[in-house]
Design a protein around this motif. Structure first.
Motif, mmCIF file in Angstrom:
data_model
loop_
_atom_site.group_PDB
_atom_site.id
_atom_site.type_symbol
_atom_site.label_atom_id
_atom_site.label_comp_id
_atom_site.label_asym_id
_atom_site.label_seq_id
_atom_site.Cartn_x
_atom_site.Cartn_y
_atom_site.Cartn_z
ATOM 1 N N ILE A 382 0.848 -1.193 0.000
ATOM 2 C CA ILE A 382 0.000 0.000 0.000
ATOM 3 C C ILE A 382 0.885 1.244 0.000
ATOM 4 N N PHE A 383 0.559 2.171 -0.904
ATOM 5 C CA PHE A 383 1.330 3.402 -1.062
ATOM 6 C C PHE A 383 0.380 4.590 -0.946
ATOM 7 N N LEU A 384 0.891 5.706 -0.416
ATOM 8 C CA LEU A 384 0.056 6.887 -0.201
ATOM 9 C C LEU A 384 0.440 8.015 -1.153
ATOM 10 N N ALA A 385 -0.577 8.681 -1.692
ATOM 11 C CA ALA A 385 -0.379 9.830 -2.571
ATOM 12 C C ALA A 385 -1.368 10.919 -2.183
ATOM 13 N N GLY A 386 -1.293 12.053 -2.868
ATOM 14 C CA GLY A 386 -2.191 13.166 -2.581
ATOM 15 C C GLY A 386 -1.452 14.330 -1.965
ATOM 16 N N ASP A 387 -2.021 15.538 -2.077
ATOM 17 C CA ASP A 387 -1.343 16.713 -1.544
ATOM 18 C C ASP A 387 -1.181 16.657 -0.031
ATOM 19 N N ALA A 397 0.124 17.669 -5.387
ATOM 20 C CA ALA A 397 -0.722 16.535 -5.753
ATOM 21 C C ALA A 397 -0.078 15.747 -6.890
ATOM 22 N N MET A 398 0.453 16.460 -7.875
ATOM 23 C CA MET A 398 1.097 15.796 -9.008
ATOM 24 C C MET A 398 2.366 15.073 -8.589
ATOM 25 N N ILE A 399 3.196 15.757 -7.812
ATOM 26 C CA ILE A 399 4.462 15.140 -7.393
ATOM 27 C C ILE A 399 4.204 13.905 -6.539
ATOM 28 N N SER A 400 3.246 13.979 -5.628
ATOM 29 C CA SER A 400 2.986 12.835 -4.748
ATOM 30 C C SER A 400 2.461 11.645 -5.542
ATOM 31 N N GLY A 401 1.626 11.908 -6.553
ATOM 32 C CA GLY A 401 1.159 10.818 -7.408
ATOM 33 C C GLY A 401 2.304 10.175 -8.166
ATOM 34 N N GLU A 402 3.193 11.018 -8.668
ATOM 35 C CA GLU A 402 4.379 10.514 -9.366
ATOM 36 C C GLU A 402 5.240 9.650 -8.454
ATOM 37 N N ARG A 403 5.494 10.127 -7.243
ATOM 38 C CA ARG A 403 6.397 9.401 -6.333
ATOM 39 C C ARG A 403 5.786 8.088 -5.852
ATOM 40 N N ALA A 404 4.480 8.079 -5.614
ATOM 41 C CA ALA A 404 3.844 6.822 -5.205
ATOM 42 C C ALA A 404 3.921 5.790 -6.320
ATOM 43 N N ALA A 405 3.686 6.236 -7.561
ATOM 44 C CA ALA A 405 3.778 5.311 -8.695
ATOM 45 C C ALA A 405 5.199 4.784 -8.852
ATOM 46 N N LEU A 406 6.185 5.669 -8.696
ATOM 47 C CA LEU A 406 7.585 5.231 -8.788
ATOM 48 C C LEU A 406 7.947 4.292 -7.641
ATOM 49 N N GLY A 407 7.294 4.491 -6.474
ATOM 50 C CA GLY A 407 7.504 3.559 -5.369
ATOM 51 C C GLY A 407 7.032 2.160 -5.726
ATOM 52 N N VAL A 408 5.884 2.057 -6.398
ATOM 53 C CA VAL A 408 5.383 0.759 -6.864
ATOM 54 C C VAL A 408 6.332 0.158 -7.884
#
Length: 418
Positions: A382-387, A397-408
């Motif tokens: 489970i990974f967390l994203a969002g502002d 919001a964009m950066i956090s979505g990017e980083r969560a996806a890269l974490g996966v």
């Protein structure tokens, strides 16, 4: 296992979730987005009412946001730019102040404005130079203090703070006391200075719509509500469960994951009301600020001062309230109408819509600009994203979505390697 065979779910089709899907697609995966409502957008949505595009809350895109420049086709959004200044309503009179270096037409009005002293105006130039030299990394490494303390320490007069900084940034931060982190103030001020505030012709929802339309290997499950999440499984409110190898939570996770409610986010609220008027009291695309401390209205804006997708028959006015109140819908509308008359000289109008937004922006401490992908892990799956993970901005919001996806992606690649 082939990349397309991984079950990767994203909870929430807001901007953060859409960016996560975009990054996963770029790395060869085929994610599934689960969205509780009927369309993408999250808190960034627009409704068409009586021919007008009404954003759910007065929102703007700052074109200097690095993540916006990376992930959005800004030209295709048909952005309409605000004039870099504001109209101050004070004591029944208007004053215009702005950045004459970016718009020469604002030079005279800014110089003769009764807002702030000559010393204040020189300090604004000093602040502009300071933040132009400062990198984003340096801003977010600074010791945090409240924005109001920052402005006082910088030496601005009480008049300048109360008649410009407080009403303007109260509208940005959605809180009237400027208790928001000084890091956020410096970041937002820098972004305003290095780009433009703008709105798409079709309203703010054009941003998530563009992102959603760019996804070619993502499956959307709309009108689907999630009850709970754990490693390997997503339980829906209809009783069904979904197998999930990895799950990115791009919405408030506190009610979805067991034992996470202790980390629940506090939210700032606001009200946005729309009116149709016969005329405009502000000719240029400038935000109007109400400086009276007893007023409920924070700012007003005539959206028809920008070019719109449809030709309006009258003028569209939005009014934003950031102060807490306990007024009923009818009482709030009546109070706002009275203040429009008393402070802005707006007497003729037709009420269109009231948006009460209880979760407008997250209230955060120790805010960050970015985080490495490894820090988006909540559990192994489970990974967390969002502002809420970084700072209260569309950029975050964009950066956090990017980083969560890269974490996966990193987790999957490491499992394949070993």
């Amino acid at each position: 296992m082939k990349k397309k065979d991984f079950n990767i779910h994203i909870i929430g089709a807001g901007v953060s979730g859409l960016i996560a899907a975009k990054v996963l697609e770029a790395n060869g995966f085929c994610p599934i987005i689960i969205e509780a409502t009927e369309r993408a957008g999250g808190r960034v949505k627009t409704d068409v009412i009586e021919g007008y595009h009404l954003d759910r809350g007065f929102q703007v895109l700052l074109t200097a946001y690095p993540a916006a420049q990376k992930y959005l086709d800004l030209d295709a959004l048909d952005l309409q730019k605000f004039t870099p200044g504001t109209v101050i309503f004070n004591g029944g009179k208007q004053s215009i102040i702005g950045d004459p270096l970016r718009d020469g037409s604002l030079l005279f009005s800014t110089l003769v404005s009764r807002i702030g002293t000559i010393t204040d105006k020189l300090k604004v130039l000093k602040l502009n130079r300071l933040l132009k030299r400062k990198t984003l990394s340096e801003i977010f490494e600074e010791e945090e203090k409240t924005t109001i303390s920052y402005l006082m320490d910088f030496g601005f007069s009480f008049q300048m703070i109360n008649q410009f900084f407080k009403p303007f940034f109260s509208g940005v931060f959605l809180e009237p006391s400027l208790d928001t982190s000084s890091r956020m103030f410096e970041f937002v001020y820098k972004m305003f200075g290095e780009g433009s505030a703008a709105l798409p012709k079709l309203g703010i929802e054009a941003i998530p719509r563009q992102l959603a339309q760019s996804l070619t290997r993502t499956t959307f499950k709309y009108n689907t509500m999630v009850s709970s999440i754990k490693d390997g499984e997503i339980l829906l409110t209809n009783g069904k469960s979904l197998k999930s190898d990895f799950t990115i939570v791009a919405t408030d996770a506190s009610n979805l994951i067991q034992n996470l409610n202790r980390l629940s986010t506090k939210w700032k609220s606001c009200d946005t009301l729309y009116f149709e008027t016969k005329t405009r009291v502000i000719d240029k695309p400038l935000i109007g600020l109400i400086t009276d401390s007893g007023a409920l209205i924070n700012n007003i804006f005539f959206h028809t001062s920008l070019e719109m997708a449809t030709k309006p028959q009258a003028e569209l006015l939005s009014v934003t309230v950031v102060k807490n109140h306990d007024l009923s819908n009818e009482a709030l509308i009546s109070r706002v109408q009275r203040e429009l008359r008393d402070h802005c000289g707006i007497n003729s109008y037709k009420f269109l819509k009231h948006y009460s937004i209880p979760m407008a922006l997250p209230e955060l401490k120790n805010i960050q600009y970015e985080a490495p992908p490894s820090e988006t892990h909540l559990t192994s799956g489970i990974f967390l994203a969002g502002d809420t993970q970084l700072n209260a901005s569309l950029n975050a919001a964009m950066i956090s979505g990017e980083r969560a996806a890269l974490g996966v992606v990193e987790t999957i690649n490491n499992s394949i390697l070993f």
